[in-house]
Design an enzyme around this catalytic site. Sequence first.
Site, PDB file in Angstrom:
ATOM      1  N   HIS A 134      -3.214  -5.950   2.213  1.00  8.10           N
ATOM      2  CA  HIS A 134      -3.585  -6.381   3.143  1.00  8.10           C
ATOM      3  C   HIS A 134      -4.369  -7.179   3.817  1.00  8.10           C
ATOM      4  O   HIS A 134      -4.344  -7.741   2.892  1.00  8.10           O
ATOM      5  CB  HIS A 134      -4.026  -5.228   4.060  1.00  8.10           C
ATOM      6  CG  HIS A 134      -3.939  -4.037   3.622  1.00  8.10           C
ATOM      7  ND1 HIS A 134      -2.225  -2.894   4.111  1.00  8.10           N
ATOM      8  CD2 HIS A 134      -4.059  -2.556   3.383  1.00  8.10           C
ATOM      9  CE1 HIS A 134      -2.328  -1.627   3.738  1.00  8.10           C
ATOM     10  NE2 HIS A 134      -2.846  -1.661   2.870  1.00  8.10           N
TER      11      HIS A 134
ATOM     12  N   CYS B 276       0.931  -1.207   0.326  1.00  8.81           N
ATOM     13  CA  CYS B 276      -0.482   0.219   0.056  1.00  8.81           C
ATOM     14  C   CYS B 276       0.368   1.364   0.240  1.00  8.81           C
ATOM     15  O   CYS B 276       1.194   1.237  -0.201  1.00  8.81           O
ATOM     16  CB  CYS B 276      -0.906   0.368   0.476  1.00  8.81           C
ATOM     17  SG  CYS B 276      -2.264   1.035   0.688  1.00  8.81           S
TER      18      CYS B 276
ATOM     19  N   ARG C 108     -12.121   5.620  -2.614  1.00 13.23           N
ATOM     20  CA  ARG C 108     -11.114   4.911  -1.734  1.00 13.23           C
ATOM     21  C   ARG C 108     -11.929   3.505  -2.769  1.00 13.23           C
ATOM     22  O   ARG C 108     -12.938   3.131  -2.739  1.00 13.23           O
ATOM     23  CB  ARG C 108     -11.551   4.528  -0.113  1.00 13.23           C
ATOM     24  CG  ARG C 108     -10.998   6.147   0.415  1.00 13.23           C
ATOM     25  CD  ARG C 108     -10.515   5.839   1.831  1.00 13.23           C
ATOM     26  NE  ARG C 108      -8.580   4.651   1.926  1.00 13.23           N
ATOM     27  CZ  ARG C 108      -8.355   5.205   2.396  1.00 13.23           C
ATOM     28  NH1 ARG C 108      -7.598   6.489   1.581  1.00 13.23           N
ATOM     29  NH2 ARG C 108      -6.965   4.643   2.138  1.00 13.23           N
TER      30      ARG C 108
END
Lengths: 455, 242
Positions: free
Chosen positions: B194, B93, B127
């Site tokens: 993640h 990320c 997002r």
Amino acid sequence: MRTSIAIGTAKLSGHLSRLRGGGATSVPGVVGLKIQPKLVRELRKNLGGSVVVTGTNGKTTTSRFIGESLKAAGKPYVHNQSGSNLLRGIASTLIQGHPHRGTKKPWGLFEVDEATMPAACLELAPKVVVVTNLFRDQLDRYGELQRTADYLREGLASLPKSSVVVLNADDPLVASLGQGLPQTVMYYGIEDTSVSKDGLPRAADHFTTPTGQLLRYEAVFTGHLGHYRSPDKSLKRPKPSVAVTKLELDGTTGSDVQFKLGRKRFSVRLGIPGIYNAYNAAAAVAAGHALGLSPTVIEPAIARTAAAFGRVEHVQVGNKEIFIGLIKNPTGANEVIHTLSLDKGKKDFLILINDNFADGTDVSWLWDADFEEILPQARSLAVSGTRTDDMALRLKYAGVKEADVTVRRDIGKALEAALEGVPDGGTLYVLPTYTAMLELRRQLVEQGHLKHYLS
Amino acid sequence: MHLRIAHLYPKRMSIYGDHGNILTLVRRSRWRHIAASVDEIEVGQKFDSKRYDLIFFGGGQDQEQDTVAADLKKKAGAIREAVGNGAAVLAVCGGYQLLGNYYQPAEGDRLEGVGIFDAHTEAGPKRLIGNVVVEPDVLDLPKRPLVGFENHSGLTFLGEDANPLGKLKTGFGNNGRDNTEGTVQGKAIGTYLHGSLLPKNPHLADWLLKQALGRRYKNARLGELEDAFELVANEQAVERFS
């Protein structure tokens, strides 16, 4: 006119939804707001005033403390159920609590989702706003913690000047919300450093000053909450006007708390355990004070407040007991683990991890919580829920052998098997996420160990 | 054998369970009786370009990322040198973005990156959040899908020297447009996953360990591990999300 049509239609839709067997907590609000978008603003005139409670952890428990205090002061109030903390839930509560002519105006007590704060503050113009804390939680919904803080800032900016803002002094991000507010700001915090942890846990969010410096801590109570300051002293913890001056934690059964409010000191035995509930109680003492209630009213009220359903709970099942400690983010989970570790002896654990919307769909947080700490106390470990396998894997990497973790995807069957393994007179420690807790309770109700949840 | 890991900026850049990645690398080494140590390298601390076999760089929040980007300027040369010396890299990320060529914010100037990856990132309008399933395409990495969870607004575009880590089956990946996720360049992997990433993708964890150990131990072989939990977690995620 539009408002009364909205209320009538909304009430009717609520009745219909209930007849069809729906839970119906937000149906009237959805319908009412569709007909009259300013419904909350209109209906707030029927309230004596309102109190808004927001923050990551502790909204429900803090609200219950405040509710008991209002009740003790002879003030009737309406309260939105947990899980209905968006604007439509607030609208539903106002519609259902719509008073008949001539009766006393009730107060409104609202738990508000962080992202709903801008709308809720604008529409309700609350007399008191409480912000409990801001932790990494459900970033799958909000994106980032700073964004969450921005929602709160936006909400507070729209408050009337006469409102009182109650903030947690020990949370640097929450305390910073008070800077430059024209309203009265009351800070609350813990002064008793004997319950401090050794340092910031891994799950803690590390905050920096605008110039990028990390904060230094003299005491850490939970997560990133504690006594902090920046190295250049530009940012420091505000002095709390409601302080916990003594805190004795007594495992999962409760704790003894001494509060200082101005010059007055008073002690309370809380039936709800853990350091985080001492914070929740302190928030309620501050809110009660802001509402003009005296400590003699607040003290017995918070002493008799029971935990909100499923958050921390002991349930008797035959000659065994189930302890339920809700976990939903790393800091909350660490606190539950810390609290139950104060109970002596080896324990049987059942960890229930779901990834439904209300739980947060991202389970990365499991890797930030200190599950390592339950291993030395564990006699048995079982996992279940929609994310059974992630939790099993977490335990493996914490240091448990695969053969020592019992894996069952079905929560009911996992509960049954885990209970069977508990010796007579023993306790099963169940750590569920939110929807797993609802499922667990449903199972316990079906088996006759629990009554249906009524407010 | 002794594996030396550098964890870059764990205080500011380890949101979303990045600790799970470190834990996985360390455990999977020790289960094979390979010693493993982790140095945490924060803002203002020196980075020794000769010491590390593996560099891990996690994700952070935007505010922290600015401070880190400023500090990274001072370390960029040493990090490039370490990669030149054969260190493996896992960047997730924010770490992935900062190890690219540059990051272009919505307003203001470009943040120069370290340039490990031939990639750049632009601020995106919303997002990109959710579960991800990827079909990996990396030399010597088994084809088993990679599973994880993404949460980013930056959109990353790969240059000519960077290959994608794999093709998306589910999720937005690098930019939500070209169906790619992450990048692999030599021994360096950048990704948005993640979850934590490595526990549920043990094949990727072992690929990284092998690359890292290969730096100083020419004939490093990794013994098989009992990966029952790992593989079920991977399969369950693939089944539920693709």
